[in-house]
Write an enzyme that holds these catalytic residues in place. Structure first.
Site, mmCIF file in Angstrom:
data_model
loop_
_atom_site.group_PDB
_atom_site.id
_atom_site.type_symbol
_atom_site.label_atom_id
_atom_site.label_comp_id
_atom_site.label_asym_id
_atom_site.label_seq_id
_atom_site.Cartn_x
_atom_site.Cartn_y
_atom_site.Cartn_z
ATOM 1 N N CYS A 1 -17.562 44.272 88.592
ATOM 2 C CA CYS A 1 -16.487 45.247 88.832
ATOM 3 C C CYS A 1 -16.997 46.403 89.688
ATOM 4 O O CYS A 1 -18.056 46.972 89.420
ATOM 5 C CB CYS A 1 -15.950 45.768 87.512
ATOM 6 N N CYS B 1 -17.827 49.784 87.936
ATOM 7 C CA CYS B 1 -18.642 49.764 86.719
ATOM 8 C C CYS B 1 -20.052 50.269 86.997
ATOM 9 O O CYS B 1 -20.972 49.484 87.248
ATOM 10 C CB CYS B 1 -18.696 48.366 86.108
ATOM 11 N N GLY C 1 -22.098 46.590 79.684
ATOM 12 C CA GLY C 1 -22.184 45.196 80.063
ATOM 13 C C GLY C 1 -21.114 44.317 79.430
ATOM 14 O O GLY C 1 -20.047 44.739 79.072
ATOM 15 N N ASP D 1 -22.430 57.244 75.072
ATOM 16 C CA ASP D 1 -22.307 56.078 75.944
ATOM 17 C C ASP D 1 -22.163 56.473 77.405
ATOM 18 O O ASP D 1 -22.516 55.700 78.296
ATOM 19 C CB ASP D 1 -21.108 55.233 75.503
#
Length: 410
Positions: free
Chosen positions: A23, A26, A70, A303
């Site tokens: 992507c 990402c 991931g 994150d």
């Protein structure tokens, strides 16, 4: 004497940054640069240490075992079967386990779906809307759209009656099509839980040109480690004002006909703010209770901040309790409020936002003060627009009634 424990949430990455898709937006794909000589696959020893410490540390009656990437499914079904076994071994008699996984859906088969159903998994499925909008950036390693593969996975989940939340990122490719996106989820897929996540890819003058190529198309040393730094954004980044219009358009349709039937997390969280609650870290005054666990046991503050400066330690060397409660992590959480510009502290919708996530605070206020959220204009327009219906729904709830009664008054 044992100190009081507080609630926290940990996102674990069983396959690190590895993914079968490429992507374009990402940037987490670049996190492989943190571990260039390691397998990205979590070992059984780390799995065991993680779950044992999670259940020792978590004080509540429900413990969430959350997997993300991931693409976490790259770790293989036997790993997840083992994780369920260990969770059952380590949970206390009064504790209930909620298993969750965020996936791109392309690897889901009937076998996987049956496993998810059997163990009560909540599956977060990444879809950015109908085919042409989804395939704008969610592509595979050969630059092909992933929509058909995701739909095959979706059909498997639906045929096994797995509980599914759709996670939709909002970016330059779909920001001008809010109702096409919403109606696709509501009417075509008939999903009832939707998350809307704005894509904001920060860059510096040195990294912008590479970042604009797409993170999924860069390899190895050509792909710099993404850090939360720089005051530029990629071409794929959602426009702040367009993000506000996107939310407003969906909200206006939702509040007229879908309250109590379709649950849009952004709207649920906003209603909580109007009730004096802070049900998500990005709208709370402080944060620091949502951490990330890498495949090798490294624990990071968040994150969104999986980068060297925000590594807290490794659960093979320190207890999860000590990392979550460390002064470094407490400072990280307090900084969310402490670094708010005065412009934000004087804002009439501060209670609904609190500056949103610190990762997006990299522009200046009208007076030139640093630290304003890139999405401020959109959020401010959205929160201002929904003020009256939110007050109505909040009052209904305070009276012991249901929020969906607002639709009778429309």
């Amino acid at each position: 004497m044992q100190t009081a424990r507080h609630d926290f949430h940990l996102l674990a990455k069983p396959a690190g940054a590895a993914c079968n898709l490429g992507c374009k937006y990402c940037f987490f794909l670049s996190k492989e640069n943190l571990y260039p000589r390691e397998s990205p696959l979590m070992s059984e020893a780390t799995l065991d240490a993680y779950l044992r410490q999670l259940f020792e540390s978590a004080p509540g009656p429900q413990i969430e075992v959350s997997w993300q990437g991931g693409e976490p499914m790259l770790r293989g079904l036997p790993f997840f079967q083992r994780s369920v076994e260990l969770a059952e071994r380590y949970r206390k008699p009064h504790q209930r386990v909620l298993h969750t996984i965020q996936t791109n859906g392309t690897l889901i088969t009937d076998e996987w779906a049956a496993f998810f159903k059997r163990h009560g998994y909540l599956v977060g499925l990444s879809i950015d809307g109908p085919r042409e909008l989804h395939d704008a950036y969610r592509i595979d390693k050969q630059n092909r759209g992933s929509f058909d593969a995701v739909m095959r996975g979706w059909e498997c989940l639906r045929s096994h009656a797995v509980e599914v939340n759709v996670l939709c990122t909002v970016h330059a490719g779909n920001q001008d099509h809010p109702l096409d996106v919403y109606r696709f989820f509501r009417d075509t897929l008939q999903v009832t839980h939707i998350q809307l996540i704005p894509i904001v890819e920060r860059a510096t003058e040195a990294t912008l040109a590479l970042a604009n190529q797409g993170w999924g198309g860069l390899k190895g040393s050509d792909r710099p480690l993404y850090r939360q730094e720089g005051n530029l954004v990629t071409d794929r980044t959602v426009n702040a004002e367009a993000f506000g219009r996107f939310l407003i358009a969906i909200f206006d349709e939702w509040v007229r006909r879908d309250v109590g039937k379709v649950f849009v997390i952004t709207f649920d969280v906003a209603l909580g703010s109007w009730l004096g609650q802070h049900n998500q870290c990005i709208v709370a005054p402080t944060c620091g209770n949502a951490l990330a666990l890498e495949h090798n046991g490294d624990v990071y503050s968040c994150d969104h901040f999986v980068e060297p400066d925000h590594k807290l330690g490794n659960l093979h060397d320190a207890t999860l309790d000590s990392l979550v409660d460390s002064e470094k992590q407490r400072r990280f959480g307090r900084a969310k409020y402490d670094t708010l510009p005065q412009y934000c502290k004087q804002c009439p919708v501060l209670f609904a936002c609190y500056g949103e996530c610190p990762r997006n605070r990299f522009i200046e206020t009208p007076s030139g003060e640093p630290g304003l959220n890139y999405l401020c204009a959109g959020y401010k327009a959205f929160f201002t627009h929904i003020d009256t219906p939110m007050k109505t729904m909040a009052q209904l709830l305070r009276q012991g009634r249901y929020a969906d009664e607002i639709m009778r008054e429309a």
